[in-house]
Write an enzyme that holds these catalytic residues in place. Structure first.
Site, PDB file in Angstrom:
ATOM      1  CE  LYS A 198     -26.533  15.044 -44.034  1.00 20.21           C
ATOM      2  NZ  LYS A 198     -26.674  14.240 -42.800  1.00 20.21           N
ATOM      3  N   PRO A 235     -27.692  19.833 -54.125  1.00 20.19           N
ATOM      4  CG  PRO A 235     -28.979  18.803 -55.780  1.00 20.19           C
ATOM      5  CD  PRO A 235     -27.629  19.440 -55.552  1.00 20.19           C
ATOM      6  CE1 TYR A 236     -24.915  14.921 -47.619  1.00 18.45           C
ATOM      7  CE2 TYR A 236     -23.003  16.315 -48.048  1.00 18.45           C
ATOM      8  CZ  TYR A 236     -23.672  15.410 -47.247  1.00 18.45           C
ATOM      9  OH  TYR A 236     -23.105  14.987 -46.062  1.00 18.45           O
ATOM     10  N   GLY A 237     -26.204  19.512 -49.867  1.00 15.72           N
ATOM     11  CA  GLY A 237     -26.172  20.551 -48.847  1.00 15.72           C
ATOM     12  C   GLY A 237     -27.550  21.137 -48.569  1.00 15.72           C
TER      13      GLY A 237
END
Length: 417
Positions: A224, A219-221
């Site tokens: 972003k 989810p972080y990537g």
């Protein structure tokens, strides 16, 4: 003035004297009226004084007007690890800086250090605000004359993103939309966006170039990449100058020992490997936990491209210098070489002088085996290349700050190197 307000039942002694159609008011009433005027004037004066002392009230603030030869940069997340180092560099280079941070991950102590270093009026201001509040963000843009935005503010732990994905989509994707909307509304046309190599996911081919397909796996990537897409789509129909920097694993700290990395204690489990190494070396935790030893790499541990924070902020400043209206630049910011987690741990042991205990555990969800950059494009177009490429040396610099700031940005301690 004729007086029709009082009826005949009013006692004669309480009525004002009348002569020739004119009333002569009761002296007591006159005194009450004058007293009310004085009280109102005093309260008004007090309110004005309080407003002027308020940080949000300064109609003639240097930050609210443009000045020839001075570039005013909004640094979101400027109280954080990378953002504070970027603000320091901008201030050293004579930029005017406004830091906006909600301090959920950043440190007010870092801002205080910057304020002490640059106390001159019109150099630095700090605004406590949350980018998730559009009204607050629009107010900030309305009251300040920004020339550019460096957007660092973001939660940034891969492991945490897999446990609480909605936090990441709100904090990264939604907040970036709010910032870009405010920029459009207030005609701020230069954006330097702090992105990540996590948008690439786990490519089949190394090293990673800017043309590598983006297939994020956590989810972080993903958050972003969505933020990048918002920026790129908007830029197609605007005259915005956009620079997107996808950087790799950040280490190190200010070589002069003024700033460092001080994450929240409750986030240590999700934090960077350098922070975990230092915590183990200081005895805060019993040892270092290395997650994953069965990856398809030479020693079975993950391979990463470690970039020194000093080099990283230099890349951001060069991106700002090269930003041009209507142009988009996308760059990988890394050293071009990878180091395994085991190699990193050995470098940390040497940098700290502590034989750190290491426990090897199963993989962490969302991690990828090998990621390192091809930084040739940023060298070719921005004349940037990493200068601090020795892992042990970068860790030694960071370790000096850690030793002299055992309470983070609390009370600093003087410790010999």
């Amino acid at each position: 003035m004729l007086n029709f307000a009082r009826g005949r039942r009013e006692s004669r002694s309480n009525r004002p004297l009348s002569l020739g159609g004119m009333d002569y008011p009761d002296p007591k009433r006159k005194n009450n009226f004058v007293g009310k005027i004085i009280l109102a004037a005093a309260l008004t004066a007090l309110c004005i004084i309080m407003l002027k002392q308020s940080p949000s009230f300064n109609p003639t603030s240097t930050f609210s007007r443009r000045e020839s030869g001075v570039t005013h940069v909004l640094v979101t997340g400027g109280a954080g690890y990378i953002g504070s180092h970027a603000a320091l560099r901008l201030l050293k280079d004579s930029y005017r800086v406004t830091i906006v941070d909600n301090l959920s991950r950043g440190n007010l102590g870092a801002v205080k250090v910057l304020q002490q270093l640059f106390p001159e009026p019109g150099r630095l201001q700090f605004i406590y605000a949350d980018l998730g509040d559009p009204k607050s963000v629009n107010k900030i843009f309305a009251e300040n004359a920004f020339d550019a935005v460096m957007h660092f503010a973001a939660v940034a732990y891969v492991g945490e993103s897999t446990l609480d994905p909605l936090k990441y989509y709100h904090n990264i994707t939604s907040n970036t939309l709010v910032v870009v909307e405010a920029m459009a509304k207030h005609r701020v046309r230069t954006l330097i966006y702090s992105s990540t190599c996590a948008t690439y996911g786990e490519p089949e081919k190394m090293p990673i170039t800017e043309e590598t397909t983006q297939v994020p796996i956590n989810p972080y990537g993903k958050a972003k990449k969505m933020a990048e897409d918002i920026i790129l789509d908007f830029s197609k129909n605007s005259n915005m100058a956009v620079m997107i920097l996808r950087y790799f694993n950040v280490i190190g700290s200010d070589p002069e020992g003024r700033l460092g990395e001080a994450p929240r204690p409750e986030l240590r489990e999700h934090g960077r490997i350098s922070g975990a190494c230092f915590d183990a070396a200081r005895g805060i935790i019993p040892g270092l936990k290395v997650r994953g030893t069965d990856y398809k790499t030479a020693d079975g541990t993950c391979i990463r491209d470690y970039i020194d924070v000093t080099d990283l902020v230099d890349a951001h400043v060069k991106a700002l210098e090269h930003a041009r209206p209507g142009k988009v630049g996308i760059y990988n910011v890394g050293t071009g070489k990878g180091s395994s987690v085991k190699e990193f741990v050995e470098a940390c042991k040497k940098a700290t002088g502590v034989n750190i205990k290491v426990d090897f555990l199963p993989r962490r969800p969302g991690d990828y085996a090998e990621v390192y950059s091809d930084p040739s494009k940023i060298l070719r177009e921005l004349n940037w290349t990493a200068q601090h490429t020795n892992l042990q040396e970068s860790l030694q610099v960071a370790w000096r700050w850690q030793k002299s700031h055992r309470d983070g940005y609390g009370t600093p301690m003087v410790v010999s190197s």
